[in-house]
Design a protein around this motif. Structure first.
Motif, PDB file in Angstrom:
ATOM      1  N   GLU A   1       0.472  -1.357   0.163  1.00 43.80           N
ATOM      2  CA  GLU A   1       0.200   0.525   0.319  1.00 43.80           C
ATOM      3  C   GLU A   1       1.170   1.082   0.267  1.00 43.80           C
ATOM      4  OE1 GLU A   1      -3.160  -0.063   3.252  1.00 43.80           O
ATOM      5  OE2 GLU A   1      -3.847  -1.586   2.626  1.00 43.80           O
ATOM      6  N   GLY A   2       1.803   1.611   0.227  1.00 41.93           N
ATOM      7  CA  GLY A   2       3.494   2.256   0.630  1.00 41.93           C
ATOM      8  C   GLY A   2       3.091   2.968   2.056  1.00 41.93           C
ATOM      9  N   ILE A   3       3.928   4.435   2.160  1.00 46.48           N
ATOM     10  CA  ILE A   3       2.896   5.168   2.790  1.00 46.48           C
ATOM     11  C   ILE A   3       3.497   5.992   2.414  1.00 46.48           C
ATOM     12  CG2 ILE A   3       3.696   3.607   4.874  1.00 46.48           C
ATOM     13  CD1 ILE A   3       6.659   5.015   4.870  1.00 46.48           C
ATOM     14  N   THR A   4       3.789   7.573   2.938  1.00 52.20           N
ATOM     15  CA  THR A   4       3.862   9.132   2.724  1.00 52.20           C
ATOM     16  C   THR A   4       5.065   8.731   2.266  1.00 52.20           C
ATOM     17  OG1 THR A   4       3.514  10.134   4.515  1.00 52.20           O
ATOM     18  CG2 THR A   4       1.508   9.988   2.801  1.00 52.20           C
TER      19      THR A   4
ATOM     20  N   GLU B   1       7.009  10.382   5.905  1.00 52.18           N
ATOM     21  CA  GLU B   1       6.227   9.096   6.601  1.00 52.18           C
ATOM     22  C   GLU B   1       7.780   8.241   6.860  1.00 52.18           C
ATOM     23  OE1 GLU B   1       1.341   7.714   7.698  1.00 52.18           O
ATOM     24  OE2 GLU B   1       2.652   7.722   6.015  1.00 52.18           O
TER      25      GLU B   1
ATOM     26  N   ASN C   1       0.182  16.420  -0.517  1.00 50.48           N
ATOM     27  CA  ASN C   1      -0.089  15.053  -0.296  1.00 50.48           C
ATOM     28  C   ASN C   1       0.198  14.359  -1.143  1.00 50.48           C
ATOM     29  OD1 ASN C   1       0.189  15.705   2.102  1.00 50.48           O
ATOM     30  ND2 ASN C   1      -1.024  15.841   2.982  1.00 50.48           N
TER      31      ASN C   1
ATOM     32  N   ALA D   1       2.361   7.811  -3.244  1.00 56.09           N
ATOM     33  CA  ALA D   1       2.741   7.129  -2.059  1.00 56.09           C
ATOM     34  C   ALA D   1       4.438   6.284  -2.687  1.00 56.09           C
ATOM     35  CB  ALA D   1       2.032   5.822  -2.007  1.00 56.09           C
TER      36      ALA D   1
ATOM     37  N   GLU E   1       6.552   2.970  -1.958  1.00 58.72           N
ATOM     38  CA  GLU E   1       7.557   1.791  -1.595  1.00 58.72           C
ATOM     39  C   GLU E   1       7.761   1.017  -1.540  1.00 58.72           C
ATOM     40  OE1 GLU E   1       4.665   0.461  -5.726  1.00 58.72           O
ATOM     41  OE2 GLU E   1       2.911   0.545  -4.941  1.00 58.72           O
TER      42      GLU E   1
ATOM     43  N   THR F   1       8.996   5.109  -5.267  1.00 58.12           N
ATOM     44  CA  THR F   1       7.520   4.449  -5.524  1.00 58.12           C
ATOM     45  C   THR F   1       7.631   4.487  -7.176  1.00 58.12           C
ATOM     46  OG1 THR F   1       7.373   6.505  -7.282  1.00 58.12           O
ATOM     47  CG2 THR F   1       7.186   6.875  -4.975  1.00 58.12           C
TER      48      THR F   1
END
Length: 580
Positions: A514-517, A520, A538, A542, A544, A568
């Motif tokens: 799903e990945g994160i920002t 993060e 934002n 994301a 990955e 990403t």
């Protein structure tokens, strides 16, 4: 002519017996007549002689005790031929509790508080066996008689007094049979000692109930002022106690210690130590049994048969003293002994080696070794076990420097560990060295705090392996790296150190579906007060995949560095470099 037993029998036929000092050749025996009997003769009235015990009972006059004849018993001592009488021991019931001189000037009346019925004096009119015994012997001692339930005759206890403390004692070389163990409570000063049976576990109460205890020795001290009683009793419990199949205790004896000052709700100041000879699994050992745990420990007199069966290859190394421990509930045992010549285990020399053999009950015999390993000046306990390939080594340490382990494997295995991890201090380290068909294998696992550049820190769980064989050693170090993010969130990365032991870098990666920002992803490596991603929309893709590449500081002075790369799905990449 020496006095013979036939002559004593003949003299005692009419109920009287006369003994003269001149009939004994030893000056010590003659001295008893002169000093304590104040007469060259000793005359018994109402004499009854028992040939089996070589004793005469009757009454005799001892001038120091008064003009009236006193009840007395004399036991005669024969020479080596068994025919001539060379001396005797005379026990006389004293008419008063306070004894006069030349006897010990004791007032024995306080012993009545312990149940004594009558005072006595004991005269030793026997030849000394050697000069040492002649110097140590006491020709006359005081005592008292006690009537004990279940016994036909009163029991004689010797008595002495020192600084207001009375000591009474008795020895029974052949054993004084008691109806049951609870009857020890009837011995002088031992009221309440019947609680001794409570020290035995429930499964042994049946053995105790069927036993006929034999009292061997009693020593009791009594202080009239405060009434305190202390003492020790030695009681034979059984010639043989079968416990389990193949497990037998023989010559079972109990040493009972008591102290009335510790009395609480009965007899709190009472302890029991059990000694016996144990036979288990073909082994024989004198043991002490801990109650109520029922563990027996001692020394094995001969363990050669055990080691020939369990570890024949250790015989050439020699064995020192063998300690022995057995669980009497299960019949399981452990034998431990020092190897006189240390065994090299998996190519490693171990100090202070002890061999352990366990078995018994339903267990197969197992052999293990224990000893000490020195790593970087730290002494660590080690264990070794045998497999089909040979002996293997297992080591556990609470805390040790990684560079010390690496230096040790360089010496022991021919290869060090990756230099990129050299700054770590390992905790809860466990490693083993085992033989393999082609060589040896070193495998280790532990945890560590990772010091990273710019004051950053991480936690990790690491594993390392070194395998040797026909070619160069194969070295690898892997693990999981935990980075703490904002609000205590964690990022766990897979860590792999460069394989070359001289390499100074490692890589850790993280991936997610799903990945994160980006914020993060960078948060664990940035101060909480600011972020280079602040203000960015934002809508950025994301992240990955996160990769960390760490390079350790070098001896040339190059600083440690950490490069973070994020990827990403759209092949966008962000790079953050952190240095000291």
């Amino acid at each position: 002519m020496p006095l013979s037993f036939e002559e004593i029998v003949e003299r005692a036929r009419d109920g009287s017996l006369r003994l003269a000092a001149e009939e004994f050749t030893d000056p010590t025996v003659r001295g008893v007549f002169a000093t304590y009997l104040d007469s060259p003769e000793l005359n018994f009235s109402d004499a009854e002689f028992t040939a089996e015990s070589m004793m005469v009972r009757g009454r005799c006059v001892v001038p120091a005790l008064g003009p009236e004849p006193c009840p007395a018993v004399a036991e005669f001592l024969a020479d080596t031929s068994g025919r001539a009488v060379v001396g005797f021991v005379l026990v006389v019931d004293a008419p008063k509790w306070r004894l006069p001189e030349p006897f010990p000037a004791y007032d024995l009346s306080p012993l009545q508080a312990l149940g004594a019925q009558s005072p006595v004096v004991v005269l030793d009119a026997t030849p000394p066996t050697d000069k040492a015994s002649e110097q140590e012997r006491t020709p006359v001692v005081a005592g008292a008689r006690w009537e004990l339930p279940g016994l036909d005759e009163p029991v004689l206890f010797l008595a002495s007094e020192h600084e207001g403390v009375f000591t009474v004692s008795a020895r029974f070389p052949d054993g004084l049979t008691l109806p049951s163990l609870r009857y020890v409570a009837d011995l002088p000063g031992c009221a309440g000692a019947d609680a001794v049976t409570n020290h035995f576990p429930a499964e042994w109460q049946g053995l105790l109930a069927s036993a006929l205890p034999a009292l061997r020795e009693v020593t009791v001290s009594y202080t009239p002022g405060d009434g305190r009683v202390t003492g020790e009793l030695d009681v034979g419990l059984a010639d043989e106690w079968p416990l389990l199949a193949g497990v037998t205790l023989s010559q079972v004896r109990a040493r009972i210690a008591l102290d009335s000052a510790a009395r609480q709700n009965g007899w709190g100041g009472l302890s029991v130590e059990l000694s016996a000879h144990l036979s288990v699994g073909g082994l024989e050992s004198a043991v002490t049994v801990d109650l109520p745990a029922l563990t027996a420990h001692g020394e094995l007199a001969d363990g050669s048969g055990l080691f020939e069966q369990a570890a024949p290859d250790l015989g050439k190394n020699g064995l020192g003293r063998l300690s022995f421990l057995c669980d009497l509930r299960e019949g399981a045992f452990v034998v431990a002994g020092e190897l006189l010549s240390p065994l090299e285990i998996a190519g490693v020399r171990i100090e202070d080696q002890t061999v352990l053999v366990s078995g018994g009950g339903d267990r197969e015999l197992e052999v293990a070794l224990a000893g000490t390993l020195v790593v970087g000046g730290t002494r660590i306990g080690v264990k070794a076990a045998r497999s089909a390939q040979g002996w293997g080594l297992t080591v556990e340490a609470d805390r040790i420097a990684f560079r010390d382990i690496s230096a040790w494997t360089e010496q022991a295995m021919g290869s060090g560990l990756p230099a990129s991890l050299a700054e770590l201090t390992l905790r809860e380290l466990c490693f083993e060295i085992v033989p393999t068909p082609s060589g040896r294998l070193f495998a280790a696992a532990g945890s560590a705090e990772f010091p990273l550049p710019a004051g950053l820190r991480a936690r990790a769980h690491l594993t390392a392996r070194i395998s040797t064989g026909d070619g160069p050693a194969d070295v690898e170090a892997t693990g999981s790296l935990l980075l703490a993010g904002p609000e205590s969130s964690l990022m766990e990365l897979d860590l792999v150190a460069d394989k070359d032991p001289d390499a100074t870098s490692w890589t850790a990666t993280w991936a997610a579906q799903e990945g994160i920002t980006l914020g993060e992803a960078l948060a664990p490596l940035l101060p909480a007060t600011g972020s280079p991603t602040a203000g960015l929309p934002n809508l950025l893709p994301a992240v990955e995949k996160v990769s960390l590449r760490y390079t350790a500081p070098t001896a040339a002075g190059a600083a440690a560095s950490l490069v973070l790369t994020t990827d990403t799905r759209q092949q966008a990449r962000a790079v953050l470099v952190v240095t000291d």
